[in-house]
Design an enzyme around this catalytic site. Structure first.
Site, PDB file in Angstrom:
ATOM      1  CB  ALA A   1      -1.003   0.208   1.191  1.00  0.00           C
ATOM      2  CB  ILE A   2       3.987   2.089   1.720  1.00  0.00           C
ATOM      3  CG1 ILE A   2       3.486   1.557   2.992  1.00  0.00           C
ATOM      4  CG2 ILE A   2       5.055   3.388   1.963  1.00  0.00           C
ATOM      5  CD1 ILE A   2       2.715   2.557   3.837  1.00  0.00           C
TER       6      ILE A   2
ATOM      7  CD  GLU B   1      11.030  -7.233  -7.271  1.00  0.00           C
ATOM      8  OE1 GLU B   1      12.157  -7.119  -6.686  1.00  0.00           O
ATOM      9  OE2 GLU B   1      10.118  -7.839  -7.088  1.00  0.00           O
TER      10      GLU B   1
ATOM     11  N   GLY C   1      12.978  -8.023  -4.128  1.00  0.00           N
ATOM     12  CA  GLY C   1      14.243  -7.383  -4.417  1.00  0.00           C
ATOM     13  C   GLY C   1      14.509  -6.490  -3.287  1.00  0.00           C
TER      14      GLY C   1
HETATM   15  N1  COA Z   1       1.877  -8.568  13.033  1.00  0.00           N
HETATM   16  C1  COA Z   1       0.690  -9.191  12.682  1.00  0.00           C
HETATM   17  N2  COA Z   1      -0.093  -8.651  11.459  1.00  0.00           N
HETATM   18  C2  COA Z   1       0.529  -8.055  10.564  1.00  0.00           C
HETATM   19  C3  COA Z   1       1.783  -7.161  10.867  1.00  0.00           C
HETATM   20  C4  COA Z   1       2.417  -7.628  12.329  1.00  0.00           C
HETATM   21  N3  COA Z   1       3.476  -6.925  12.635  1.00  0.00           N
HETATM   22  N4  COA Z   1       2.063  -6.357  10.018  1.00  0.00           N
HETATM   23  C5  COA Z   1       1.085  -6.350   9.127  1.00  0.00           C
HETATM   24  N5  COA Z   1       0.115  -7.250   9.607  1.00  0.00           N
HETATM   25  C6  COA Z   1      -1.019  -7.665   8.816  1.00  0.00           C
HETATM   26  C7  COA Z   1      -1.725  -6.567   8.552  1.00  0.00           C
HETATM   27  O1  COA Z   1      -2.733  -6.047   9.423  1.00  0.00           O
HETATM   28  C8  COA Z   1      -2.569  -6.845   7.128  1.00  0.00           C
HETATM   29  O2  COA Z   1      -3.589  -7.885   7.539  1.00  0.00           O
HETATM   30  P1  COA Z   1      -5.079  -7.563   6.779  1.00  0.00           P
HETATM   31  O3  COA Z   1      -4.652  -8.128   5.385  1.00  0.00           O
HETATM   32  O4  COA Z   1      -5.989  -8.651   7.553  1.00  0.00           O
HETATM   33  O5  COA Z   1      -5.457  -6.174   6.817  1.00  0.00           O
HETATM   34  C9  COA Z   1      -1.509  -8.084   6.478  1.00  0.00           C
HETATM   35  O6  COA Z   1      -0.558  -8.402   7.565  1.00  0.00           O
HETATM   36  C10 COA Z   1      -0.585  -7.263   5.358  1.00  0.00           C
HETATM   37  O7  COA Z   1      -0.044  -5.948   5.889  1.00  0.00           O
HETATM   38  P2  COA Z   1       0.098  -4.872   4.925  1.00  0.00           P
HETATM   39  O8  COA Z   1       1.133  -4.032   5.628  1.00  0.00           O
HETATM   40  O9  COA Z   1      -1.233  -4.310   4.683  1.00  0.00           O
HETATM   41  O10 COA Z   1       0.858  -5.483   3.681  1.00  0.00           O
HETATM   42  P3  COA Z   1       1.081  -4.665   2.548  1.00  0.00           P
HETATM   43  O11 COA Z   1       0.114  -5.083   1.371  1.00  0.00           O
HETATM   44  O12 COA Z   1       1.314  -3.246   2.521  1.00  0.00           O
HETATM   45  O13 COA Z   1       2.539  -5.514   1.874  1.00  0.00           O
HETATM   46  C11 COA Z   1       4.647  -6.205   2.778  1.00  0.00           C
HETATM   47  C12 COA Z   1       3.818  -5.055   3.058  1.00  0.00           C
HETATM   48  C13 COA Z   1       5.638  -5.863   3.612  1.00  0.00           C
HETATM   49  C14 COA Z   1       4.291  -7.557   3.110  1.00  0.00           C
HETATM   50  C15 COA Z   1       5.205  -6.278   1.352  1.00  0.00           C
HETATM   51  O14 COA Z   1       5.583  -4.904   1.088  1.00  0.00           O
HETATM   52  C16 COA Z   1       6.496  -7.112   1.182  1.00  0.00           C
HETATM   53  O15 COA Z   1       6.047  -8.318   0.801  1.00  0.00           O
HETATM   54  N6  COA Z   1       7.490  -6.853   1.182  1.00  0.00           N
HETATM   55  C17 COA Z   1       8.702  -7.507   1.004  1.00  0.00           C
HETATM   56  C18 COA Z   1       9.088  -7.732  -0.496  1.00  0.00           C
HETATM   57  C19 COA Z   1       9.510  -6.222  -1.232  1.00  0.00           C
HETATM   58  O16 COA Z   1       9.829  -5.544  -0.180  1.00  0.00           O
HETATM   59  N7  COA Z   1       9.765  -6.646  -2.338  1.00  0.00           N
HETATM   60  C20 COA Z   1      10.527  -5.072  -2.832  1.00  0.00           C
HETATM   61  C21 COA Z   1      10.712  -5.008  -4.103  1.00  0.00           C
HETATM   62  S1  COA Z   1       9.012  -5.325  -4.994  1.00  0.00           S
END
Ligand code: COA
Length: 436
Positions: free
Chosen positions: A217-218, A237, A335
C-alpha cells in the site's frame, strides 16, 4: 523456414499443448499478470491425467485454477513469493516456499529449479516473427532458454513492451493464439496514515532522484506526495498505477538518470488496465530481466538512487521482517535487500523502509522490542538505513544500538511508546529520552 509457415504449424489448443507436459516434470510458468491462464485452466480441467508435476512461478494474481482442491495430489507448487491466493495451498502442504532473492531466480532456472517445460504469455508475433513478453520480463528469457519445450499463449491484449522482451516464434514448440484481459491488481486506496508516511518519505526524495518502489500500500501513497519534485527517474523491480500521473506531468522524466537516461526501467508491472495500456508500445518504458534490474551493482550506477520498500515489523536493533508474520510465510524477499544494498552503494543514495506504526487495526505495534518468534529477518540491522512511519523518520545507518532504539521509539505509535521505553530502560539502564 519462413516464420509464418513455422507459426502455422505450431498453432495449438490448450488441451493439446498440455500433452507436452509429463508426470514428474517441472513446469516454469509466467509471473503475475503474465501467467498463462489458458494452460492453467486446461491443466486444472485435466488434472486427473497428471501425477507429481511441479509448477514454479512467482506471484500469481486472482484465481489460479491449479490451486483448487481438485488439483491437489496432481500438481505441487513451489515459489519464492507467496500472495493472498497461494497462502492456503502452502498451509495445506500442496505447495511450498523457498527463500531466494528474486534476482537469483534466472540463474536457478535449469539447475535448482528444473525446467522441463516453460509456459508464458506473450503478444502475437510482429512482422519479423518476434513476440514481446509484455508486462513480465523477469525470469522469462531464462526459462525459455532452459526449457526442453516452450509453450506460449499469444494474447492480443498483452501490451507490446520494449527492452529485452523479444522471443522468436522459432524458439517455441506450441503457440496458442488468444485474446483475454490481463489479471489486474486491486489497488489499495491510501488512507490518512499512508498519506502521512508518503509525505515523510517525500522529504527524503531530492530532485533528480531515481526511485525504486516496492510492493504493497505504501509505494503509491509516496508517489502522491511527489508532485512538487522535478526530474525524477524510475529503476525498479516493479511499479503500479501511481507512476502514470507523474510521468504524464513530466515529474518523472528520467532526464537526470545516470543509467538508461530518459527511460523508466523495470522488470515487471502489476496494476489496472490503464497501466497495461500505458506501457503498450511505450518507448520510454523498458523491461529487462530481473538478474539485471535487481543487481545491486547495476542499481548503484544510478546516482541519487532512493529505494522505498515496506515491511511487517522492525525490532529495536533495526532488524526488519518483511515477509513473515511470526512463523507464517506471508510474501517473500523479492528485491528488497538488493535495492537497499544498491541504493546504499549509489552516490547520494538512500534506502527507505516505510510502514504504518501499527497493524491489525491499531492493536499491534510494528516496532517491537524483539521480532515475533519465528519471524525471518529480511533486511539485517547492518543493511538498514531509514525507517519511516506516520510519526516521522529514524535514520539507523551508522547509529549505535542505543540511538537506534531511541529513534525507533520516537516514531512508534504513542500508545506503544511506554512499553517500548520499558525495554529501552532495561537494556540501556537509563530512561528513554524519546518519552521525556
Ligand atoms: N503482526 C501481525 N499482523 C501484521 C503485522 C504484524 N507485525 N504487520 C502487518 N500485519 C497484517 C496487516 O494487518 C494486514 O492484515 P489484513 O490483510 O488482515 O489487513 C496484513 O498483515 C498485510 O499487511 P500490510 O502492511 O497491509 O501489507 P502490504 O500489502 O502493504 O505489504 C509487505 C507489505 C511488507 C508484506 C510487502 O511490502 C512485502 O511483501 N515486502 C517484501 C518484498 C519487498 O519488499 N519487495 C520489494 C521489491 S518489489
Amino acid at each position: 523456414m519462413n516464420w509464418k509457415n513455422e507459426y502455422r504449424k505450431k498453432v495449438s489448443k490448450p488441451e493439446v499443448a498440455i500433452k507436452a507436459i509429463h508426470d514428474g516434470q517441472c513446469v516454469v510458468m509466467g509471473h503475475a499478470a503474465a501467467a498463462p491462464r489458458l494452460i492453467q485452466q486446461a491443466l486444472a480441467d485435466h488434472c486427473e491425467d497428471y501425477n507429481d508435476v511441479l509448477i514454479y512461478h512467482m506471484t500469481t494474481l486472482g484465481n489460479n485454477p491449479c490451486y483448487t482442491p481438485r488439483c491437489f495430489g496432481h500438481f505441487r507448487h513451489v515459489s519464492n513469493f507467496l500472495s493472498a491466493n497461494s497462502h492456503d495451498v502452502v498451509e495445506r502442504r500442496e505447495g511450498d516456499f523457498f527463500p531466494a532473492y528474486f534476482k537469483d531466480v534466472p540463474a536457478m532456472i535449469g539447475t535448482d529449479i528444473p525446467c522441463d517445460v516453460a509456459v508464458f504469455q506473450t503478444t502475437p508475433p510482429n512482422a519479423e516473427g518476434y513476440c514481446s513478453l509484455g508486462v513480465s520480463c523477469d525470469y522469462a528469457q531464462a526459462a525459455i532458454h532452459a526449457a526442453k519445450t516452450v509453450i506460449i499463449e499469444t494474447n492480443e491484449m498483452m501490451p507490446f513492451t520494449y527492452g529485452d522482451t523479444l522471443i522468436h516464434v522459432s524458439q517455441v514448440a506450441h503457440i496458442i493464439p488468444c485474446a483475454y484481459h490481463l489479471q489486474e491488481l486491486q489497488l489499495p486506496k491510501p488512507g490518512e496514515v499512508e498519506l502521512s508516511i508518503g509525505r515523510n518519505c517525500a522529504t527524503l526524495v531530492a530532485d533528480g532522484s531515481t526511485l525504486q518502489l516496492g510492493i504493497g500500500a505504501i509505494p503509491d501513497a509516496v508517489l502522491l506526495s511527489l508532485s512538487d519534485k522535478n526530474d525524477l527517474g524510475i529503476h525498479s523491480e516493479m511499479f503500479s498505477n501511481g507512476v502514470i500521473n507523474l510521468i504524464k506531468k513530466g515529474i518523472i522524466n528520467g532526464s537526470r538518470k545516470t543509467l538508461h537516461r530518459g527511460k523508466v526501467v523495470v522488470t515487471f508491472i502489476m496494476g489496472s488496465r490503464e497501466l497495461y495500456e500505458f506501457v503498450d508500445e511505450n518507448p520510454n518504458v523498458e523491461f529487462y530481466p530481473v538478474d539485471y534490474v535487481n543487481n545491486p551493482l547495476v542499481i548503484a550506477k544510478n546516482d541519487r538512487m532512493v529505494s522505498i520498500n515496506s515491511c511487517l515489523e522492525v525490532d529495536l536493533q533495526g532488524q526488519v521482517a518483511s515477509e513473515t508474520i511470526g512463523k507464517r510465510q506471508y510474501s517473500g524477499i523479492g528485491g528488497q535487500v538488493d535495492f537497499i544494498r544498491g541504493a546504499s552503494l549509489a552516490r547520494e543514495g538512500k534506502a527507505i523502509i516505510a510502514m504504518p506504526s501499527t497493524a491489525a487495526g491499531g492493536k499491534i505495534s510494528r516496532i517491537k522490542p524483539f521480532l515475533t518468534e519465528g519471524a525471518a529477518v529480511s533486511t539485517s540491522r547492518n543493511d538498514v538505513d531509514y525507517i519511516v512511519t506516520e510519526y516521522g523518520i529514524a535514520r539507523l545507518k551508522g547509529r549505535t544500538l542505543q540511538h537506534r532504539a531511541e529513534d525507533l521509539i520516537r516514531i512508534a505509535h504513542p500508545s506503544f511508546r511506554p512499553l517500548l521505553a520499558e525495554e529501552y530502560e532495561h537494556r540501556f539502564h537509563s530512561p528513554c529520552p524519546s518519552l521525556s
